[in-house]
Design a protein around this motif. Structure first.
Motif, PDB file in Angstrom:
ATOM      1  N   TYR A 168      39.979  30.337  41.222  1.00  0.00           N
ATOM      2  CA  TYR A 168      40.399  31.662  40.767  1.00  0.00           C
ATOM      3  C   TYR A 168      39.825  31.866  39.370  1.00  0.00           C
ATOM      4  O   TYR A 168      40.146  31.119  38.453  1.00  0.00           O
ATOM      5  CB  TYR A 168      41.924  31.762  40.704  1.00  0.00           C
ATOM      6  N   CYS A 169      38.986  32.874  39.209  1.00  0.00           N
ATOM      7  CA  CYS A 169      38.320  33.098  37.920  1.00  0.00           C
ATOM      8  C   CYS A 169      38.862  34.360  37.241  1.00  0.00           C
ATOM      9  O   CYS A 169      39.685  35.085  37.801  1.00  0.00           O
ATOM     10  CB  CYS A 169      36.815  33.196  38.108  1.00  0.00           C
ATOM     11  N   GLY A 170      38.358  34.643  36.045  1.00  0.00           N
ATOM     12  CA  GLY A 170      38.943  35.677  35.206  1.00  0.00           C
ATOM     13  C   GLY A 170      38.475  37.090  35.467  1.00  0.00           C
ATOM     14  O   GLY A 170      39.112  38.047  34.986  1.00  0.00           O
ATOM     15  N   HIS A 171      37.376  37.274  36.203  1.00  0.00           N
ATOM     16  CA  HIS A 171      36.817  38.622  36.381  1.00  0.00           C
ATOM     17  C   HIS A 171      36.256  38.817  37.781  1.00  0.00           C
ATOM     18  O   HIS A 171      35.822  37.855  38.432  1.00  0.00           O
ATOM     19  CB  HIS A 171      35.678  38.866  35.384  1.00  0.00           C
ATOM     20  N   GLU A 172      36.215  40.057  38.209  1.00  0.00           N
ATOM     21  CA  GLU A 172      35.553  40.447  39.455  1.00  0.00           C
ATOM     22  C   GLU A 172      34.099  40.808  39.137  1.00  0.00           C
ATOM     23  O   GLU A 172      33.749  41.970  38.943  1.00  0.00           O
ATOM     24  CB  GLU A 172      36.276  41.644  40.090  1.00  0.00           C
ATOM     25  N   ARG A 194      27.352  34.040  51.503  1.00  0.00           N
ATOM     26  CA  ARG A 194      28.340  34.507  50.526  1.00  0.00           C
ATOM     27  C   ARG A 194      28.063  35.961  50.157  1.00  0.00           C
ATOM     28  O   ARG A 194      29.005  36.763  50.002  1.00  0.00           O
ATOM     29  CB  ARG A 194      28.307  33.614  49.291  1.00  0.00           C
ATOM     30  N   ALA A 195      26.805  36.334  50.030  1.00  0.00           N
ATOM     31  CA  ALA A 195      26.454  37.717  49.707  1.00  0.00           C
ATOM     32  C   ALA A 195      26.975  38.670  50.772  1.00  0.00           C
ATOM     33  O   ALA A 195      27.519  39.742  50.460  1.00  0.00           O
ATOM     34  CB  ALA A 195      24.943  37.856  49.566  1.00  0.00           C
ATOM     35  N   ALA A 196      26.830  38.292  52.034  1.00  0.00           N
ATOM     36  CA  ALA A 196      27.323  39.135  53.127  1.00  0.00           C
ATOM     37  C   ALA A 196      28.844  39.254  53.081  1.00  0.00           C
ATOM     38  O   ALA A 196      29.406  40.342  53.300  1.00  0.00           O
ATOM     39  CB  ALA A 196      26.870  38.564  54.465  1.00  0.00           C
ATOM     40  N   GLU A 197      29.496  38.148  52.784  1.00  0.00           N
ATOM     41  CA  GLU A 197      30.955  38.153  52.686  1.00  0.00           C
ATOM     42  C   GLU A 197      31.416  39.057  51.542  1.00  0.00           C
ATOM     43  O   GLU A 197      32.379  39.835  51.685  1.00  0.00           O
ATOM     44  CB  GLU A 197      31.458  36.726  52.471  1.00  0.00           C
ATOM     45  N   ILE A 209      37.837  36.943  45.275  1.00  0.00           N
ATOM     46  CA  ILE A 209      38.495  35.725  44.811  1.00  0.00           C
ATOM     47  C   ILE A 209      39.818  35.595  45.549  1.00  0.00           C
ATOM     48  O   ILE A 209      40.489  36.603  45.783  1.00  0.00           O
ATOM     49  CB  ILE A 209      38.734  35.826  43.286  1.00  0.00           C
ATOM     50  N   PRO A 210      40.208  34.360  45.954  1.00  0.00           N
ATOM     51  CA  PRO A 210      39.619  33.069  45.602  1.00  0.00           C
ATOM     52  C   PRO A 210      38.438  32.715  46.497  1.00  0.00           C
ATOM     53  O   PRO A 210      38.186  33.361  47.521  1.00  0.00           O
ATOM     54  CB  PRO A 210      40.770  32.094  45.827  1.00  0.00           C
ATOM     55  N   VAL A 211      37.744  31.664  46.076  1.00  0.00           N
ATOM     56  CA  VAL A 211      36.631  31.123  46.854  1.00  0.00           C
ATOM     57  C   VAL A 211      36.694  29.600  46.745  1.00  0.00           C
ATOM     58  O   VAL A 211      37.119  29.064  45.711  1.00  0.00           O
ATOM     59  CB  VAL A 211      35.285  31.669  46.329  1.00  0.00           C
ATOM     60  N   ARG A 212      36.287  28.929  47.799  1.00  0.00           N
ATOM     61  CA  ARG A 212      36.318  27.463  47.763  1.00  0.00           C
ATOM     62  C   ARG A 212      35.165  26.932  46.905  1.00  0.00           C
ATOM     63  O   ARG A 212      34.052  27.465  46.938  1.00  0.00           O
ATOM     64  CB  ARG A 212      36.246  26.881  49.176  1.00  0.00           C
TER      65      ARG A 212
END
Length: 255
Positions: A168-172, A194-197, A209-212
């Motif tokens: 979990y990061c601080g920005h989108e 990941r780009a498609a997702e 977010i989140p991402v593994r």
């Protein structure tokens, strides 16, 4: 997983997070960009804020601290660097310290680079890490205070965490990071997936977010400055990873 996590969009593109321990009722905010969205989430869930865990001193991460502390009387946990302007701090933490949020345990890693005081919080038992502005999905933080070797070392600490840990990061910032990453590795299968997702999530108005971490280790060029494919992508075949990382970050600064 014992921890319940809620995400609150804040300001323009910040994330505020709440981590709740149902067994004790304790709830921690990870950073406090803006008090109002965080209070709204607390009220919706019926939770009471007991702690604020700060990653670093930038205003878009601490702007809601005073109002939240006044409303809830919560404990404010912050990096040990006392030269940084951090408000209303009750507890200072450094590398290897463990913060308790009810029965939940958060291990502290120092990750300087974006700022000198930056820390992240690793909930090992719950397999989640809150990376603030050190690591983003498909990106990393801009260096305001630290050096490139310092930031690369910080990213290596995060890369060493388990693949199945959720980040979990601080920005989108993910959609913008996709565009840059594809200029370096346009054929990387993990990056393309990941780009498609990301396109699908953003089209649906959902956060990326989140991402593994395992996904990030395969797709994030900033975590892979020691990968020959990434070095080739910036025309630095055989170069030291720090030189490759420096070139990547400088290119992103101008992108």
């Amino acid at each position: 997983m014992a921890a319940e996590i809620r995400l609150s969009p804040c300001l323009n593109d910040n994330f505020g997070y709440l981590v709740h321990d149902a067994s004790t009722g304790a709830t921690a905010a990870i950073d406090a960009p803006d008090a109002a969205p965080i209070r709204d989430t607390l009220q919706r869930e019926g939770w009471t804020l007991t702690d604020i865990l700060l990653t670093h001193h930038h205003g878009d991460h601490v702007g809601g601290v005073a109002a939240l502390k006044e409303a809830y009387g919560c404990r404010v946990v912050a990096p040990h660097d006392r030269t940084a302007a951090l408000p209303l701090v009750d507890l200072r933490v450094a590398q290897g310290d463990v913060v308790k949020v009810g029965s939940l345990l958060a291990r502290v890693l120092e990750t300087p680079g974006h700022t000198l005081d930056h820390v992240v919080y690793v909930f090992d038992d719950d397999k989640v890490v809150f990376t603030g502005d050190t690591l983003f999905s498909l990106g990393c933080g801009r260096l305001f205070e630290g050096s490139y070797p310092m930031m690369w070392d910080s990213l290596l600490k995060l890369r060493a965490l388990p693949d199945d840990m959720l980040m979990y990061c601080g920005h989108e910032y993910t959609a913008a990071n996709v565009k840059f990453a594809l200029t370096i590795e346009p054929t990387n299968p993990a990056l393309l997936a990941r780009a498609a997702e990301v396109t699908e999530l953003r089209s649906a108005g959902q956060p990326t977010i989140p991402v593994r971490l395992g996904v990030e280790k395969s797709a994030n060029v900033f975590l892979r400055a020691d990968d020959p494919a990434v070095a080739a992508g910036v025309r630095l075949k055989g170069a030291d990873p720090i030189a490759v990382f420096t070139e990547l970050r400088e290119r992103k600064n101008k992108f």
